[in-house]
Design a protein around this motif. Structure first.
Motif, PDB file in Angstrom:
ATOM      1  N   LYS A  92       0.915  -1.230  -0.026  1.00 39.06           N
ATOM      2  CA  LYS A  92       0.052   0.002   0.054  1.00 39.06           C
ATOM      3  C   LYS A  92       0.783   1.306  -0.107  1.00 39.06           C
ATOM      4  CE  LYS A  92      -3.868   2.169   2.524  1.00 39.06           C
ATOM      5  NZ  LYS A  92      -5.038   1.771   3.095  1.00 39.06           N
ATOM      6  N   ARG A  93       2.019   1.124   0.913  1.00 39.42           N
ATOM      7  CA  ARG A  93       2.775   2.520   0.910  1.00 39.42           C
ATOM      8  C   ARG A  93       3.589   2.799  -0.371  1.00 39.42           C
ATOM      9  NH1 ARG A  93       7.501   4.471   3.958  1.00 39.42           N
ATOM     10  NH2 ARG A  93       8.264   2.249   3.489  1.00 39.42           N
ATOM     11  N   THR A  94       4.039   1.748  -0.964  1.00 40.08           N
ATOM     12  CA  THR A  94       4.539   1.968  -2.325  1.00 40.08           C
ATOM     13  C   THR A  94       3.499   2.282  -3.493  1.00 40.08           C
ATOM     14  OG1 THR A  94       6.129   0.175  -1.516  1.00 40.08           O
ATOM     15  CG2 THR A  94       6.114   0.735  -3.835  1.00 40.08           C
ATOM     16  N   SER A  95       2.379   1.764  -3.276  1.00 37.70           N
ATOM     17  CA  SER A  95       1.404   2.044  -4.256  1.00 37.70           C
ATOM     18  C   SER A  95       1.110   3.574  -4.172  1.00 37.70           C
ATOM     19  CB  SER A  95       0.155   1.561  -3.961  1.00 37.70           C
ATOM     20  OG  SER A  95       0.430   0.007  -4.072  1.00 37.70           O
ATOM     21  N   ARG A  96       1.503   4.359  -3.453  1.00 41.19           N
ATOM     22  CA  ARG A  96       1.572   5.801  -3.365  1.00 41.19           C
ATOM     23  C   ARG A  96       2.119   6.344  -4.606  1.00 41.19           C
ATOM     24  NH1 ARG A  96      -1.511   8.988  -0.253  1.00 41.19           N
ATOM     25  NH2 ARG A  96      -0.071  10.964  -0.528  1.00 41.19           N
ATOM     26  N   LEU A  97       3.081   5.713  -5.051  1.00 40.81           N
ATOM     27  CA  LEU A  97       3.653   6.099  -6.463  1.00 40.81           C
ATOM     28  C   LEU A  97       2.820   6.460  -7.685  1.00 40.81           C
ATOM     29  CD1 LEU A  97       6.856   3.823  -6.535  1.00 40.81           C
ATOM     30  CD2 LEU A  97       6.805   6.212  -5.859  1.00 40.81           C
ATOM     31  N   GLU A  98       1.541   5.594  -7.593  1.00 43.07           N
ATOM     32  CA  GLU A  98       0.649   6.041  -8.468  1.00 43.07           C
ATOM     33  C   GLU A  98      -0.426   6.912  -7.912  1.00 43.07           C
ATOM     34  OE1 GLU A  98      -0.595   2.883 -10.934  1.00 43.07           O
ATOM     35  OE2 GLU A  98      -2.258   3.948 -11.782  1.00 43.07           O
ATOM     36  N   GLY A 254      16.442   4.233  -4.897  1.00 41.88           N
ATOM     37  CA  GLY A 254      16.108   5.551  -4.166  1.00 41.88           C
ATOM     38  C   GLY A 254      14.954   5.200  -3.295  1.00 41.88           C
ATOM     39  N   ILE A 255      13.906   4.546  -3.593  1.00 45.68           N
ATOM     40  CA  ILE A 255      12.821   4.084  -2.643  1.00 45.68           C
ATOM     41  C   ILE A 255      13.265   3.099  -1.686  1.00 45.68           C
ATOM     42  CG2 ILE A 255      11.230   5.091  -4.114  1.00 45.68           C
ATOM     43  CD1 ILE A 255      10.118   2.565  -4.689  1.00 45.68           C
ATOM     44  N   ARG A 256      14.100   2.519  -1.950  1.00 46.63           N
ATOM     45  CA  ARG A 256      14.623   1.303  -1.020  1.00 46.63           C
ATOM     46  C   ARG A 256      15.331   2.091   0.073  1.00 46.63           C
ATOM     47  NH1 ARG A 256      17.771  -2.053  -3.958  1.00 46.63           N
ATOM     48  NH2 ARG A 256      19.562  -1.337  -2.948  1.00 46.63           N
ATOM     49  N   GLN A 257      16.390   2.911  -0.442  1.00 50.10           N
ATOM     50  CA  GLN A 257      17.330   3.313   0.506  1.00 50.10           C
ATOM     51  C   GLN A 257      16.780   4.452   1.291  1.00 50.10           C
ATOM     52  OE1 GLN A 257      20.582   4.248  -2.003  1.00 50.10           O
ATOM     53  NE2 GLN A 257      21.078   2.020  -2.101  1.00 50.10           N
ATOM     54  N   LYS A 258      16.023   5.296   0.888  1.00 51.73           N
ATOM     55  CA  LYS A 258      15.490   6.608   1.429  1.00 51.73           C
ATOM     56  C   LYS A 258      14.074   6.152   2.196  1.00 51.73           C
ATOM     57  CE  LYS A 258      14.893  11.105  -0.170  1.00 51.73           C
ATOM     58  NZ  LYS A 258      13.439  11.593   0.258  1.00 51.73           N
ATOM     59  N   GLU A 259      13.006   5.389   1.499  1.00 44.36           N
ATOM     60  CA  GLU A 259      12.022   5.116   2.064  1.00 44.36           C
ATOM     61  C   GLU A 259      11.695   3.907   2.529  1.00 44.36           C
ATOM     62  OE1 GLU A 259       9.623   7.901   1.949  1.00 44.36           O
ATOM     63  OE2 GLU A 259      11.003   8.973   0.838  1.00 44.36           O
ATOM     64  N   LYS A 260      12.732   3.036   2.488  1.00 46.79           N
ATOM     65  CA  LYS A 260      12.508   1.575   2.865  1.00 46.79           C
ATOM     66  C   LYS A 260      11.384   0.732   2.198  1.00 46.79           C
ATOM     67  CE  LYS A 260      15.805   2.330   5.943  1.00 46.79           C
ATOM     68  NZ  LYS A 260      16.593   3.048   5.232  1.00 46.79           N
ATOM     69  N   MET A 261      11.334   0.892   1.041  1.00 45.12           N
ATOM     70  CA  MET A 261      10.242   0.434   0.088  1.00 45.12           C
ATOM     71  C   MET A 261      10.879  -0.566  -0.887  1.00 45.12           C
ATOM     72  SD  MET A 261       8.030   3.698  -1.231  1.00 45.12           S
ATOM     73  CE  MET A 261       7.015   4.492  -0.385  1.00 45.12           C
ATOM     74  N   ILE A 262      10.590  -1.691  -0.632  1.00 44.92           N
ATOM     75  CA  ILE A 262      11.009  -2.994  -1.380  1.00 44.92           C
ATOM     76  C   ILE A 262       9.688  -3.033  -2.526  1.00 44.92           C
ATOM     77  CG2 ILE A 262      12.103  -5.343  -1.569  1.00 44.92           C
ATOM     78  CD1 ILE A 262      13.547  -3.586   0.475  1.00 44.92           C
ATOM     79  N   TYR A 263      10.220  -2.546  -3.753  1.00 46.65           N
ATOM     80  CA  TYR A 263       8.917  -2.628  -4.677  1.00 46.65           C
ATOM     81  C   TYR A 263       9.112  -4.173  -5.484  1.00 46.65           C
ATOM     82  CZ  TYR A 263       6.177  -0.393  -8.492  1.00 46.65           C
ATOM     83  OH  TYR A 263       5.460  -0.488  -9.425  1.00 46.65           O
ATOM     84  N   LYS A 264       7.944  -4.664  -5.324  1.00 44.62           N
ATOM     85  CA  LYS A 264       7.955  -5.968  -5.922  1.00 44.62           C
ATOM     86  C   LYS A 264       7.059  -5.934  -6.913  1.00 44.62           C
ATOM     87  CE  LYS A 264       9.808  -9.024  -2.200  1.00 44.62           C
ATOM     88  NZ  LYS A 264      10.875  -9.919  -2.942  1.00 44.62           N
ATOM     89  N   GLY A 265       7.311  -6.017  -8.069  1.00 44.69           N
ATOM     90  CA  GLY A 265       6.018  -6.052  -9.373  1.00 44.69           C
ATOM     91  C   GLY A 265       6.304  -5.611 -10.294  1.00 44.69           C
TER      92      GLY A 265
END
Ligand code: GLY
Length: 431
Positions: A92-98, A254-265
């Motif tokens: 959900k948190r990563t989905s804010r990219l859209e 960047g999102i992994r290091q800065k936001e701790k988001m591991i984007y899978k998909g």
């Protein structure tokens, strides 16, 4: 394996079809699907993410793949993960990219990724002052989700002020218009670029050309997409590497290091390629967290690698072990929509404006089997005949050694189908 695909449109039909091709797949379910999808998968009447999780648990689904952005933004991945049900898609948190255009533009700028000049507003009066002051054409974008229709391209200040009024005051996209992202309008060539990622490795897919406007020559209102084709004529290996090094990898890292988001998909970059001093710069217009519709319809048929293998490696975080293989032939998708038609309340203008549904469709069975037909909005009537249930109704995907050949086949086959008010653009694939 048992697969669950979440979605009910043409993209989701293409995803279900792709899984059904895998020798590793015993059965595909789709929540909630449509009449066309029911020909390749079992449609399940699960509408909420909780119902989908219950179904996946009871049916012991091995892998769930999410087509549209809404369930992702609603947290379907977090819910499935909490029950240890394997699922592909960002949380959900990563989905804010859209689901937040404004926050994403700020983040991209911070990461040094090329974006058009932009500013964010929550006050319509200040937004109006801004568009009067900038001295260039702008695009006004609703911050939140708007079914692909939330970007209003403006040719002058009056149109920009009207766009601000429609989004922020008339609320044509509801709460998605609480804020707007106002961007400098760029001129160049649009490209939909897709990657698979496990949050560490980013694998580029092939790209597609999408046609967003409703009418020929890119006129008319924005739609979800009226057609597409792949390969994209501009996408050389050099340009792919440029997009990967300037946009895709800096974003995922960047999102992994800065936001701790591991984007899978699947990562979908909506890019504008702009020629500047003999060089091409890939500007990010939007980030989507899923496959495109109708881009998936031309990309997935070109994927020779088993999609189950790709998904497994994403889940394991071992995507570096995959080498994607692609069919070089062209695919072209031509979408038929519910167009101008007389309804109960007079004449309807047709998709993306008001359209009629429940209209019988004739001739789908006559389409040449060399083509694929992916349904976007169809149902069955009492006599088992296909009827329209949406604005986009179905798409024919043709194949050719050249774009011209694929185009000729799609248009020839489309003539075999009819329904009252049926409309399609006449210039898809015309270069
Ligand atoms: N074709 C545009 C989208 O899927 O958002």
């Amino acid at each position: 394996m048992k697969i669950l695909v979440v979605g009910s449109g043409g993209r989701d039909h293409a995803i279900a079809w792709k899984f059904a091709q895998s020798p590793r797949v015993k059965k595909v379910f789709v929540a909630h699907g449509n009449a066309g999808i029911s020909q390749v998968a079992e449609c399940v009447d699960a509408r909420t993410i909780e119902e989908m999780a219950d179904f996946a648990e009871k049916e012991k689904i091995d892998l769930t793949f999410v087509g549209p952005e809404k369930p992702l933004s609603a947290g379907i991945v977090d819910l499935f993960n909490s029950k240890s049900i394997p699922i592909i898609g960002p949380d959900k948190r990563t989905s804010r990219l859209e689901s937040s255009k404004c926050d994403t533009k700020v983040l991209l700028r911070e990461l040094g990724i090329p974006v058009p000049e932009f500013a964010v507003f929550d006050d319509p009066e200040r937004a109006r002052e801004y568009v009067r002051s900038v001295g260039y054409q702008v695009v006004v974008k609703a911050d939140g989700l708007a079914a692909g229709k939330g970007s209003l391209v403006c040719s002058n200040v009056e149109e920009a002020e009207e766009a601000i009024h429609l989004i922020m005051e008339k609320r044509i996209f509801g709460d998605s218009g609480n804020r707007v992202d106002i961007e400098k309008r760029l001129f160049g060539r649009e490209l939909s670029f897709f990657c698979f990622t496990d949050g560490y490795t980013v694998l580029p897919m092939v790209a597609a050309q999408d046609y967003k406007r409703a009418r020929d020559n890119d006129e008319g209102k924005n739609t979800g997409g009226m057609g597409s084709y792949s390969p994209h004529p501009w996408l050389t290996d050099e340009l792919t590497e440029k997009i990967m090094s300037r946009v895709a990898r800096p974003l995922i890292e960047g999102i992994r290091q800065k936001e701790k988001m591991i984007y899978k998909g699947v990562l979908y970059l909506g890019l504008m390629l702009v020629e500047e001093e003999g060089d091409i710069t890939p500007y990010v217009l939007e980030i989507n967290i899923r496959l495109g519709d109708p881009e998936a319809q031309v990309i997935l048929p070109r994927l020779n690698t088993d999609i189950v293998d790709v998904c497994e490696k994403i889940l394991e975080g071992q995507l570096h072990e995959i080498k994607l293989e692609w069919d070089p032939d062209y695919r072209l998708c031509l979408i038929a929509v519910s167009g101008r038609c007389k309804g109960k309340k007079g004449w309807y203008k047709g998709y993306p404006e008001r359209y009629r549904i429940g209209v019988p469709i004739f001739g789908l069975e006559n389409i040449d089997p060399s083509c694929l037909v992916f349904h976007s909005g169809t149902g069955f009537n009492e006599s088992g005949q296909f009827i329209t249930t949406g604005g986009r109704v179905f798409g024919i995907v043709s194949r050719g050694k050249t774009l011209q050949e694929a185009r000729e086949v799609a248009y020839r086959e489309m003539k075999k189908v009819s329904f009252e008010g049926m409309y399609y653009r006449s210039d898809i694939g015309l270069e």
